[in-house]
Design a protein around this motif. Structure first.
Motif, PDB file in Angstrom:
ATOM      1  N   UNK A 102       0.724  -1.382   0.059  1.00  0.00           N
ATOM      2  CA  UNK A 102      -0.115  -0.086   0.158  1.00  0.00           C
ATOM      3  C   UNK A 102       0.992   1.100   0.124  1.00  0.00           C
ATOM      4  N   UNK A 103       0.252   2.233  -0.418  1.00  0.00           N
ATOM      5  CA  UNK A 103       1.246   3.612  -0.359  1.00  0.00           C
ATOM      6  C   UNK A 103       1.466   4.036   1.000  1.00  0.00           C
ATOM      7  N   UNK A 104       2.579   4.685   1.011  1.00  0.00           N
ATOM      8  CA  UNK A 104       2.948   5.059   2.381  1.00  0.00           C
ATOM      9  C   UNK A 104       2.913   6.870   2.552  1.00  0.00           C
ATOM     10  N   UNK A 105       2.360   7.190   3.558  1.00  0.00           N
ATOM     11  CA  UNK A 105       2.094   8.841   3.519  1.00  0.00           C
ATOM     12  C   UNK A 105       3.091   9.358   4.859  1.00  0.00           C
ATOM     13  N   UNK A 106       3.933  10.142   4.723  1.00  0.00           N
ATOM     14  CA  UNK A 106       4.568  10.589   5.870  1.00  0.00           C
ATOM     15  C   UNK A 106       5.249  12.051   5.454  1.00  0.00           C
ATOM     16  N   UNK A 107       5.937  12.710   6.437  1.00  0.00           N
ATOM     17  CA  UNK A 107       6.669  13.885   6.322  1.00  0.00           C
ATOM     18  C   UNK A 107       8.017  13.880   5.671  1.00  0.00           C
ATOM     19  N   UNK A 108       8.646  15.133   5.522  1.00  0.00           N
ATOM     20  CA  UNK A 108      10.063  14.706   4.731  1.00  0.00           C
ATOM     21  C   UNK A 108      11.223  14.029   5.271  1.00  0.00           C
ATOM     22  N   UNK A 109      11.178  14.407   6.823  1.00  0.00           N
ATOM     23  CA  UNK A 109      12.341  13.895   7.533  1.00  0.00           C
ATOM     24  C   UNK A 109      12.296  12.377   7.687  1.00  0.00           C
ATOM     25  N   UNK A 110      10.900  11.765   8.047  1.00  0.00           N
ATOM     26  CA  UNK A 110      10.837  10.505   7.969  1.00  0.00           C
ATOM     27  C   UNK A 110      10.916   9.949   6.570  1.00  0.00           C
TER      28      UNK A 110
END
Ligand SMILES: [Zn+2]
Ligand SMILES: [Zn+2]
Length: 430
Positions: free
Chosen positions: A75-83
């Motif tokens: 499944x697609x992964x959603x997170x912010x830039x550093x992570x």
């Protein structure tokens, strides 16, 4: 090894997918360690209904299993830039970088993922970009805190803002899923900024080499140490691959201050003792980490001598007591001056998790209908449940791994719904 699943209208949303390190399998041979994760069998069998994976922050217990397990759910992964940057470097090692879709979001963003609307809220913790999530569906809203504390001076990133959480009470939160790690500790957690003066004192009062051990992902702590090195005429040098990788990620994502120099570990051996400030991993007694190798004099670029100072800017994670005690004995046997955080009067370590007064504040702000304690041993979950109930929360559940919390329409806890257990991901024999 966090792995949470939220379900609505036949779809699932995964929040975090982490690892833990199995205790030594064989006490006669404590160098045998397993990397393990929660058993993902349930969601693997329902993967066509998994809308997406959200990663709250880049700690191993929240994202470390992705490279091992992703192919089973895809499944697609959603997170912010550093992570995302931490994740990309891991995926690269597994030759998975081109296969895994990573969707970068910004703090404050709301993203629709299947039937779920997910909003990223900034918190404070012990790594850059920690986030809580508001997960909304037509049936209700959940606030998933992930790992958090209230830090008025986190050194890196914005200070904790209470307004967004106070506003939640007006919107109506059906359930708050909250961190229990420090639920047994009264008072407030220590601010990350508070470790600076004491570390500076311990580093400036000696003319010998100093090695500080801390978690590689605590970029704020590394910045504090880099600053102290500059102010005390020492060269700041992170040793070992995981620390160097983290400093590099901090540079790539714009978190490393341009005025803090980083010295190459290969130069350490040529420097006068009073100019060395090395940072090493291995504060938990991990068998192959830099600190263990320094204790065994098995580190090519830096040999310590009698009188050199080793500072543990870290806490003892339950389960690691024996491994840490053995490491401290080995360091002391070689005549090094060892200082552990729990032996100092003033703080040289700050936990990234909320103590009791912080938990109370959050319950008062958010006022959820249901409290769901997570992230802790059974005694932490039970105590946290009591605290929530005493704070006036209508329903509070102390569940265990594999339980199902029915949030709407009628709150209840269903025991043992999903098969649990841990599965080995990597067997690292030494
Ligand atoms: Zn965690
Ligand atoms: Zn964390």
């Amino acid at each position: 090894m966090n792995l949470n699943l939220f379900g609505h209208a036949g779809q699932w949303l995964m929040v975090d997918c982490g690892v833990t390190f199995q205790e030594p399998l064989n006490t006669q041979n404590p160098t045998l360690f397993d990397v393990v994760s929660a058993d993902p069998k349930f969601i693997v069998e329902h993967k066509e209904h998994l809308a997406g994976i959200v990663i709250t922050h880049a700690h191993e217990d929240h994202l470390g299993a992705i490279p091992y397990l992703w192919q089973r759910f895809q499944a697609p992964i959603y997170t912010t830039a550093f992570t995302a940057e931490v994740l990309r470097r891991k995926l690269q090692q597994f030759n998975l970088l081109d296969q895994v879709p990573i969707i970068e979001v910004n703090t404050g963003d709301t993203q629709n993922i299947g039937v779920f609307s997910v909003q990223w809220l900034a918190t404070t913790h012990s790594i850059p970009e920690p986030h809580g999530l508001v997960i909304r569906t037509p049936a209700g809203a959940i606030f998933h805190t992930a790992d958090w504390k209230i830090d008025a001076n986190p050194v890196l990133g914005k200070k904790f803002q209470s307004r967004p959480f106070e506003r939640m009470a007006e919107q109506g939160i059906s359930a708050m899923v909250c961190d229990s790690t420090n639920a047994l500790k009264p008072g407030y957690s220590t601010s990350e900024a508070a470790v600076y003066p004491e570390l500076k004192k311990l580093i400036s009062e000696t003319r010998n080499r100093v090695v500080v051990s801390c978690f590689s992902s605590n970029i704020a702590r590394l910045i504090t140490l880099g600053r102290i090195a500059k102010e005390t005429g020492r060269y700041f040098s992170p040793i070992g691959r995981s620390l160097q990788n983290m400093v590099s990620i901090a540079r790539t994502t714009g978190y490393w201050p341009a005025d803090i120099p980083v010295a190459d570990q290969r130069h350490l051996g040529y420097l006068p003792a009073e100019e060395v400030l090395a940072v090493a991993t291995g504060s938990q007694g991990e068998p192959r980490a830099a600190l263990r190798r320094l204790a065994n004099d098995g580190f090519r670029d830096l040999q310590l001598e009698k009188g050199d100072r080793v500072i543990f800017s870290s806490m003892i994670i339950p389960g690691n007591e024996d491994a840490i005690a053995a490491l401290v004995r080995a360091l002391k046997a070689r005549g090094f001056n060892v200082i552990q955080a729990h032996e100092t009067a003033r703080p040289i370590h700050a936990s990234g998790h909320p103590c009791q007064e912080e938990l109370k504040l959050l319950y008062d702000w958010v006022q959820p209908k249901i409290a769901i304690p997570t992230h802790g041993e059974p005694e932490h979950l039970d105590f946290h449940q009591k605290l929530a109930s005493e704070r006036g929360i209508e329903f509070s559940f102390s569940g265990r791994n594999g339980d199902l919390y029915v949030i709407a329409p009628e709150p209840r806890l269903q025991k043992n719904v999903v098969k649990t257990g841990r599965i080995p991901l990597q067997f690292s024999a030494n």
